[in-house]
Each structure stands twice: as C-alpha cells, then as structure tokens.
Design an enzyme around this catalytic site. Structure first.
Site, PDB file in Angstrom:
ATOM      1  N   TRP A  99      16.291  -9.088  52.207  1.00 28.59           N
ATOM      2  CA  TRP A  99      17.782  -9.483  52.635  1.00 28.59           C
ATOM      3  C   TRP A  99      18.320 -10.243  51.455  1.00 28.59           C
ATOM      4  CZ3 TRP A  99      19.262  -5.825  55.843  1.00 28.59           C
ATOM      5  CH2 TRP A  99      18.323  -5.551  56.763  1.00 28.59           C
ATOM      6  N   ASP A 166      22.164 -17.305  54.815  1.00 28.09           N
ATOM      7  CA  ASP A 166      22.206 -16.366  55.730  1.00 28.09           C
ATOM      8  C   ASP A 166      21.160 -16.917  56.721  1.00 28.09           C
ATOM      9  OD1 ASP A 166      21.109 -13.809  57.074  1.00 28.09           O
ATOM     10  OD2 ASP A 166      20.846 -12.887  55.359  1.00 28.09           O
ATOM     11  N   LYS A 190      19.517 -11.120  66.420  1.00 28.13           N
ATOM     12  CA  LYS A 190      18.083 -11.941  66.192  1.00 28.13           C
ATOM     13  C   LYS A 190      17.835 -12.883  67.624  1.00 28.13           C
ATOM     14  CE  LYS A 190      17.527  -9.239  62.655  1.00 28.13           C
ATOM     15  NZ  LYS A 190      18.100  -9.647  61.364  1.00 28.13           N
TER      16      LYS A 190
HETATM   17  C1  LIG Z   1      18.573  -8.595  60.145  1.00 29.92           C
HETATM   18  C2  LIG Z   1      18.827  -9.483  59.120  1.00 29.92           C
HETATM   19  C3  LIG Z   1      20.039  -8.986  58.091  1.00 29.92           C
HETATM   20  C4  LIG Z   1      20.724  -7.777  58.543  1.00 29.92           C
HETATM   21  O1  LIG Z   1      21.577  -7.778  59.423  1.00 29.92           O
HETATM   22  P1  LIG Z   1      22.720  -6.665  59.765  1.00 29.92           P
HETATM   23  O2  LIG Z   1      23.528  -7.384  60.748  1.00 29.92           O
HETATM   24  O3  LIG Z   1      21.950  -5.421  60.381  1.00 29.92           O
HETATM   25  O4  LIG Z   1      23.577  -6.741  58.759  1.00 29.92           O
HETATM   26  C5  LIG Z   1      20.222  -9.572  57.142  1.00 29.92           C
HETATM   27  N1  LIG Z   1      19.646 -10.945  57.022  1.00 29.92           N
HETATM   28  C6  LIG Z   1      18.582 -11.377  57.606  1.00 29.92           C
HETATM   29  C7  LIG Z   1      17.731 -12.447  57.118  1.00 29.92           C
HETATM   30  C8  LIG Z   1      18.162 -10.627  58.703  1.00 29.92           C
HETATM   31  O5  LIG Z   1      17.033 -10.885  59.525  1.00 29.92           O
END
Ligand SMILES: *Cc1c(COP(=O)(O)O)cnc(C)c1O
Length: 355
Positions: A99, A166, A190
C-alpha cells in the site's frame, strides 16, 4: 457452525454495528422508510453525519484546526488526493509494503516523490529505522499498519515536515496524538464500517498552498465547505461507522481498546512463538497488533495446506496468508473478541498435538 472471522478487509464488525445498521436499513428512525431510500439532505441523515463527525473528533481527541471528512473512493483515492492537494515540489515516502508503494507511485505523478527508506530487501518484514526525513519536503507519508505484511508503526513519530499517514487498518486501535499529523486517512472497511467510505482528518492550514488547479471533487476544501455533502455521500457506511463509534465509546474509548488489542495480539503471538510448527514473519519489535502473519517452520512447510484445511473445518475464516507472504494471516481488528483468538490458538495447539 460458529465462524471465527479473521478476514483482512472487509472484515469483522461489532455485532452492535451490524444489528443497528440492519434495523435502519429496514426502518430508519421509525420513519417506515429505509436508510437506503431517504435524502442525504434530510434532517435525520444530517444528524447522523453531524454525530459521526463529532464522535470521530471526540474519540480521537482531535484538536481544533482539523477537519474530519467522509468521502467515497476508498483509501486508494487518497493516494492521489494527498499529493494533488499537498505536493508542490517534493514529497517523502516511507516504503513499508504494497500500500505504501502504491501511495508513492501516485505521488510521482504530481512531482518529486522520494523514497526515504524501504524494507523491500526483506519482503517488508520490518519497519525501516534511522532514516532521514528531508526538511524541504512538503510532507512525509507513512503507512502506520501494513495490512499485508503484519508490521506496524505504533508510535506517533516526530517529523520536521507535515506527517501524512494511511491508517486504514489501525485507526481507532490505539490512542493517537493527532497534533503530530498533518493528515490522516483510510478506508473504513477494516476497523470501522463496511466498504464504501474513506475518512480523512486534515489540518486546515495545510490546504490551499499548491499552485496547480484541483478538480472540485478532489479538492479537500470542497468537502470541508460542504460538510462531506458536496455530493451524495455513502449514507449506509457512514451510518454504520457511527454505530462503531458509539460502540467504541461505550466500551471505554481508545485506551481500553488498545489494552484489549494488545492482549489479543499477545495471546496469538505467544502461541506462534511457543508452537514448534509455526513462526512469525514480521520482526518482533515491529509486529502489528491488527494483522498477525505467520508461516510454518521450514521442516513442517508441507503441512501448511493441512493446517489450513483443519482450521477451516473448525470454523476459522480468512486465515490464508496474502500471496506476497504466504502461510497465514489472522486479522484481529477491534471487533474481534478474545474468544475467537483463543479458538485459533486452540486450533494451533490441537494440530500440533495430533501430529
Ligand atoms: C486496505 C488498505 C488500503 C486500500 O483501501 P481501499 O479502500 O480498498 O482503497 C490502503 N491502505 C491500507 C493500509 C490498507 O489496509
């Protein structure tokens, strides 16, 4: 049969969230209308949005001068919105996995984006340390929890430039000092809500500094000015997020949540370390308390398929590891009860003793 949901995302949500959202989908606020079929501009939905924003700020203790937004497009859209709004000349990124790497790649579209350090040399099994953050960068981007590789930065780091994080997979898992960050974002699926909404916490004073023109929908200021209602927001995920926030508050907030999360993670890591069949893949000091990655020790490698089959037969869901790590990954987000982690541990013990 009872299922133990270790899915990485979308993932387990509190029963409270699912129950209340299901009820609102049938009959929202005794209106005899579904949450799915009412105006987002109605008084009742506006109240949902206002309360979600207020609770978000309350639980995370967000200081004045920050805005909270609920937007479509997931965390992945933020990979581009962040540089669109903040990158004038140069940005710095810490590359800790898939990511983080995707975020870095998007930033390169907008200007100079430097990778200050990477753990790619060891398949992202650790968090790089002793790197230098360039003081002329517009911001420094980190991924606090690396969902795929099971590593986590659980400390709010000091950065000489605005820190962007993030936090898709560890938001609300522990208290954070928001004042140390310029911007925090993540997908909700999540630890918060079903897929469909992303959250953004942004320090207002960082905006409006880039010289490029920003399309209306991609400009944070549009959404701040319109209270996340410039266009139709993802109403159902936002309602669900509000339920999870209420649940978190009732439970005693983030200190309590972190304590529970550490207990759960310790239980599982202790078994991984004790059991002769298994070993963890992440560096011990960087182990995530949200995503626990483990494989079978080399001499038992050929038993991985058998263990997976056995675990599935005992009701375990979603423990197959991501293809870039292999083995197993148990995601033990906020809503995961201790008993479910215990059930997985029991599975590991039984499989070992049955050999
Ligand atoms: C799941 C995840 C993403 C992607 O998220 P989307 O909403 O599907 O774009 C980005 N960064 C991390 C750390 C993730 O766990």
């Amino acid at each position: 049969m009872k299922k133990y949901n270790f899915n990485a995302g979308p993932s387990i949500l509190p029963e409270f969230t699912i129950e209340n959202t299901a009820n609102a989908i049938r009959n929202f606020n005794d209106s005899n209308l579904s949450l799915m079929e009412i105006s987002h501009r109605s008084k009742d939905f506006q109240a949902v949005m206002d309360e979600a924003e207020a609770l978000f700020k309350e639980i995370l203790e967000i200081p004045a001068g920050y805005s909270v937004l609920f937007l479509g497009g997931g965390a992945s859209l933020q990979f581009c919105m962040v540089p669109y709004n903040l990158l004038e000349k140069k940005a710095a990124y810490l590359n800790t996995g898939t990511w983080a790497n995707k975020a870095l790649k998007e930033a390169k579209i907008f200007g100079e984006a430097v990778e200050v350090a990477s753990s790619k040399d060891a398949n992202f099994s650790y968090i790089p340390k002793n790197y230098e953050i360039p003081t002329d960068a517009d911001y420094f981007h980190i991924t606090t929890n690396n969902t795929i590789f099971g590593t986590e930065i659980r400390k709010d780091i000091d950065s000489p430039v605005p820190l962007v994080a993030d936090m898709s997979s560890d938001i609300f898992s522990r208290p954070i000092d928001v004042s140390k960050y310029g911007l925090i974002y993540g997908g909700a699926q999540k630890n918060l809500a079903p897929a469909g909404v992303a959250f953004v916490i942004v320090k207002d004073e960082l905006l409006g500094k880039v010289s490029r023109q920003i399309p209306t929908m991609l400009d944070y200021r549009t959404h701040i000015a319109n209270g996340s209602m410039f266009n139709t927001p993802p109403c159902v995920p936002i309602f669900a997020a509000l339920q999870t926030l209420k649940w978190l508050k009732q439970l005693g907030g983030l200190q309590k949540m972190e304590q529970k999360n550490i207990e759960k993670a310790d239980l599982l890591y202790n078994e991984i370390d004790r059991n002769r069949l298994f070993k963890g893949t992440a560096a011990t000091e960087d182990r995530s308390i949200m995503n626990v990655c483990f494989v079978m020790n080399d001499e038992y490698k050929d038993l991985e398929a058998d263990f997976l089959q056995y675990a599935v037969s005992q009701g375990m869901v979603g423990i197959k590891g991501h293809r870039s790590v292999g083995g197993f990954r148990a995601s033990i987000y906020n809503a995961m009860p201790m008993e479910s982690v215990q059930a997985l541990v029991d599975c590991m013990k039984k499989f070992e003793s049955n050999l």
